[in-house]
Motif scaffolding. Structure first.
Motif, PDB file in Angstrom:
ATOM      1  N   ARG A  15       0.818  -1.211   0.000  1.00  0.00           N
ATOM      2  CA  ARG A  15       0.000   0.000   0.000  1.00  0.00           C
ATOM      3  C   ARG A  15       0.852   1.261   0.000  1.00  0.00           C
ATOM      4  N   THR A  16       2.136   1.149   0.307  1.00  0.00           N
ATOM      5  CA  THR A  16       2.960   2.344   0.428  1.00  0.00           C
ATOM      6  C   THR A  16       4.096   2.346  -0.603  1.00  0.00           C
ATOM      7  N   VAL A  17       3.792   1.870  -1.799  1.00  0.00           N
ATOM      8  CA  VAL A  17       4.799   1.936  -2.860  1.00  0.00           C
ATOM      9  C   VAL A  17       5.076   3.409  -3.173  1.00  0.00           C
ATOM     10  N   PRO A  18       6.323   3.847  -3.112  1.00  0.00           N
ATOM     11  CA  PRO A  18       6.620   5.269  -3.351  1.00  0.00           C
ATOM     12  C   PRO A  18       6.237   5.695  -4.762  1.00  0.00           C
ATOM     13  N   MET A  19       5.709   6.901  -4.866  1.00  0.00           N
ATOM     14  CA  MET A  19       5.402   7.513  -6.154  1.00  0.00           C
ATOM     15  C   MET A  19       6.635   8.265  -6.655  1.00  0.00           C
ATOM     16  N   LEU A  20       6.826   8.254  -7.961  1.00  0.00           N
ATOM     17  CA  LEU A  20       7.945   8.975  -8.562  1.00  0.00           C
ATOM     18  C   LEU A  20       7.440  10.300  -9.126  1.00  0.00           C
ATOM     19  N   TYR A  21       8.184  11.361  -8.852  1.00  0.00           N
ATOM     20  CA  TYR A  21       7.812  12.699  -9.313  1.00  0.00           C
ATOM     21  C   TYR A  21       9.022  13.370  -9.956  1.00  0.00           C
ATOM     22  N   VAL A  22       8.726  14.369 -10.796  1.00  0.00           N
ATOM     23  CA  VAL A  22       9.754  15.266 -11.321  1.00  0.00           C
ATOM     24  C   VAL A  22       9.311  16.688 -11.023  1.00  0.00           C
ATOM     25  N   LEU A  23      10.168  17.429 -10.356  1.00  0.00           N
ATOM     26  CA  LEU A  23       9.918  18.834 -10.041  1.00  0.00           C
ATOM     27  C   LEU A  23      10.885  19.690 -10.846  1.00  0.00           C
ATOM     28  N   THR A  24      10.351  20.668 -11.579  1.00  0.00           N
ATOM     29  CA  THR A  24      11.182  21.642 -12.287  1.00  0.00           C
ATOM     30  C   THR A  24      10.838  23.027 -11.760  1.00  0.00           C
ATOM     31  N   LEU A  25      11.845  23.884 -11.651  1.00  0.00           N
ATOM     32  CA  LEU A  25      11.599  25.217 -11.101  1.00  0.00           C
ATOM     33  C   LEU A  25      12.646  26.204 -11.594  1.00  0.00           C
ATOM     34  N   SER A  26      12.280  27.465 -11.527  1.00  0.00           N
ATOM     35  CA  SER A  26      13.220  28.556 -11.815  1.00  0.00           C
ATOM     36  C   SER A  26      12.807  29.761 -10.993  1.00  0.00           C
ATOM     37  N   CYS A  27      13.810  30.560 -10.631  1.00  0.00           N
ATOM     38  CA  CYS A  27      13.558  31.782  -9.873  1.00  0.00           C
ATOM     39  C   CYS A  27      14.845  32.596  -9.870  1.00  0.00           C
ATOM     40  N   HIS A  28      14.787  33.786  -9.290  1.00  0.00           N
ATOM     41  CA  HIS A  28      16.008  34.573  -9.145  1.00  0.00           C
ATOM     42  C   HIS A  28      16.942  33.867  -8.163  1.00  0.00           C
ATOM     43  N   ASP A  29      18.213  33.838  -8.506  1.00  0.00           N
ATOM     44  CA  ASP A  29      19.179  33.106  -7.707  1.00  0.00           C
ATOM     45  C   ASP A  29      19.378  33.771  -6.344  1.00  0.00           C
ATOM     46  N   ARG A  30      19.534  32.943  -5.346  1.00  0.00           N
ATOM     47  CA  ARG A  30      19.863  33.416  -4.001  1.00  0.00           C
ATOM     48  C   ARG A  30      20.512  32.258  -3.255  1.00  0.00           C
ATOM     49  N   ARG A  31      21.180  32.567  -2.167  1.00  0.00           N
ATOM     50  CA  ARG A  31      21.860  31.525  -1.398  1.00  0.00           C
ATOM     51  C   ARG A  31      20.839  30.593  -0.750  1.00  0.00           C
ATOM     52  N   GLY A  32      21.186  29.294  -0.725  1.00  0.00           N
ATOM     53  CA  GLY A  32      20.379  28.337   0.019  1.00  0.00           C
ATOM     54  C   GLY A  32      19.233  27.708  -0.737  1.00  0.00           C
ATOM     55  N   PHE A  62      18.047  31.044 -11.512  1.00  0.00           N
ATOM     56  CA  PHE A  62      18.398  29.715 -11.018  1.00  0.00           C
ATOM     57  C   PHE A  62      17.401  28.713 -11.592  1.00  0.00           C
ATOM     58  N   PHE A  63      17.915  27.589 -12.085  1.00  0.00           N
ATOM     59  CA  PHE A  63      17.081  26.542 -12.667  1.00  0.00           C
ATOM     60  C   PHE A  63      17.400  25.222 -11.978  1.00  0.00           C
ATOM     61  N   MET A  64      16.365  24.399 -11.781  1.00  0.00           N
ATOM     62  CA  MET A  64      16.585  23.127 -11.104  1.00  0.00           C
ATOM     63  C   MET A  64      15.582  22.084 -11.588  1.00  0.00           C
ATOM     64  N   ARG A  65      16.065  20.859 -11.705  1.00  0.00           N
ATOM     65  CA  ARG A  65      15.205  19.708 -11.990  1.00  0.00           C
ATOM     66  C   ARG A  65      15.540  18.626 -10.969  1.00  0.00           C
ATOM     67  N   VAL A  66      14.506  18.119 -10.292  1.00  0.00           N
ATOM     68  CA  VAL A  66      14.693  17.102  -9.271  1.00  0.00           C
ATOM     69  C   VAL A  66      13.740  15.949  -9.547  1.00  0.00           C
ATOM     70  N   GLN A  67      14.285  14.751  -9.632  1.00  0.00           N
ATOM     71  CA  GLN A  67      13.471  13.550  -9.716  1.00  0.00           C
ATOM     72  C   GLN A  67      13.545  12.857  -8.370  1.00  0.00           C
ATOM     73  N   PHE A  68      12.384  12.595  -7.781  1.00  0.00           N
ATOM     74  CA  PHE A  68      12.381  12.043  -6.420  1.00  0.00           C
ATOM     75  C   PHE A  68      11.204  11.092  -6.229  1.00  0.00           C
ATOM     76  N   SER A  69      11.351  10.215  -5.285  1.00  0.00           N
ATOM     77  CA  SER A  69      10.260   9.329  -4.889  1.00  0.00           C
ATOM     78  C   SER A  69       9.736   9.780  -3.548  1.00  0.00           C
ATOM     79  N   CYS A  70       8.447   9.526  -3.327  1.00  0.00           N
ATOM     80  CA  CYS A  70       7.820   9.986  -2.103  1.00  0.00           C
ATOM     81  C   CYS A  70       6.609   9.108  -1.823  1.00  0.00           C
ATOM     82  N   GLU A  71       6.368   8.812  -0.559  1.00  0.00           N
ATOM     83  CA  GLU A  71       5.206   7.996  -0.194  1.00  0.00           C
ATOM     84  C   GLU A  71       4.430   8.696   0.905  1.00  0.00           C
ATOM     85  N   GLY A  72       3.158   8.389   0.941  1.00  0.00           N
ATOM     86  CA  GLY A  72       2.331   8.950   2.003  1.00  0.00           C
ATOM     87  C   GLY A  72       1.745  10.301   1.695  1.00  0.00           C
ATOM     88  N   ILE A  73       1.959  10.839   0.489  1.00  0.00           N
ATOM     89  CA  ILE A  73       1.392  12.127   0.111  1.00  0.00           C
ATOM     90  C   ILE A  73       1.018  12.066  -1.364  1.00  0.00           C
TER      91      ILE A  73
END
Length: 299
Positions: A15-32, A62-73
């Motif tokens: 019942r808790t097989v992790p889901m795979l997601y891809v998040l893409t984002l961009s914004c003005h660059d800043r630390r952290g 700043f540009f970023m692409r993250v592929q991640f797995s997540c369960e429970g949400i």
């Protein structure tokens, strides 16, 4: 009584097989920023499987692409939480489900090498697309479409009927809920309004290494100039002809002995490969727009 050799399934784990997601984002660059995104995902049980980022020193973006797995949400809940997270950073972001193929409509005229290549790659699971329809101003590839079980829409584009033709084309796109349009050697100039409606979701293949030899008959132009390299360019469609943000390019070496026919034959193979790579990267959410350019996070 348990059957010998039987292993009781772990229903909780199923019942808790992790889901795979891809998040893409961009914004003005800043630390952290990387720390903030990683922390957001960690707090929600996310496990980062692939990540890439780029800081453009010229635009400060700043540009970023993250592929991640997540369960429970769930997807919708995660979107809502991302919306709140992104607000103070003024991020432009998108969350994708990579298990869902991109609903795609292919446009073609009289040359079918790119069309045939895309259909083959789709059917052999080499491209994460779902070809919903083929649109053409000619009937040459109606039988090819039928052989793949794809609806074929013959919409002639004649002098004076372009608005009506484009309206019919848009009806097809809406009916198929198309997320991507691929101009696989569709040799018609699209109107400004049509280009605006397809902004960021239409890819064209140009049989030239842009920005050289724009417009018609680039292989003839290249032969006349005696070039030593010919190429192809896949780019997003914009109202400015052959000026859209470039996604992918490639070249092949030629010499003085090659005829226009030789250049055309070599070029067709290059066009097919370049277009397929551009479509794959787009559908894997590896292409981020950066003004009139692109950021490509290749696998």
């Amino acid at each position: 009584m348990p059957v010998r050799g039987w292993v009781e399934p772990n229903l909780a784990a199923l019942r808790t097989v992790p889901m795979l997601y891809v998040l893409t984002l961009s914004c003005h660059d800043r630390r952290g920023l990387v720390h903030a995104v990683s922390g957001f995902l960690l707090e929600r049980g996310g496990n980062i499987e692939e990540a890439a980022q780029y800081n453009d020193p010229n635009t400060g973006l700043f540009f970023m692409r993250v592929q991640f797995s997540c369960e429970g949400i769930g997807f919708e809940a995660l979107q809502a939480q991302l919306d709140a997270f992104a607000l103070p950073f003024q991020m432009q972001w998108a969350l994708h489900d990579p298990a869902q193929p991109t609903r795609t409509v292919l446009f073609v005229s009289k040359e079918g090498h790119c069309l045939n290549d895309l259909l083959f790659r789709w059917k052999t699971a080499q491209l994460p697309i779902d070809v919903r329809a083929i649109v053409s101003n000619h009937r040459e590839f109606e039988a090819l479409a039928a052989s793949y079980g794809v609806p074929f829409h013959h919409i002639p584009v004649l002098a004076g009927n372009k608005p009506e033709a484009e309206a019919r084309q848009l009806d097809v796109l809406r009916a198929q809920r198309a997320e991507l349009v691929v101009l696989a050697r569709y040799m018609q100039i699209l109107s400004n309004d049509f280009c605006q409606q397809l902004c960021g979701r239409a890819i064209n293949i140009h049989h030239s290494f842009l920005p050289s030899f724009k417009g018609a008959k680039p292989y003839h132009q290249a032969h006349d100039r005696g070039v030593k390299l010919i190429g192809a360019t896949a780019h997003y469609v914009t109202a400015d002809l052959d000026e859209g943000p470039i996604i992918e390019q490639d070249v092949v070496r030629v010499d003085h002995s090659h005829t226009v026919a030789d250049l055309t034959s070599l070029g067709r193979d290059t066009e097919s490969h370049v277009l397929a790579r551009a479509v794959r990267w787009h559908c894997e959410h590896r292409v981020l727009r950066n003004g009139h350019k692109t950021v490509i996070f290749r696998s």
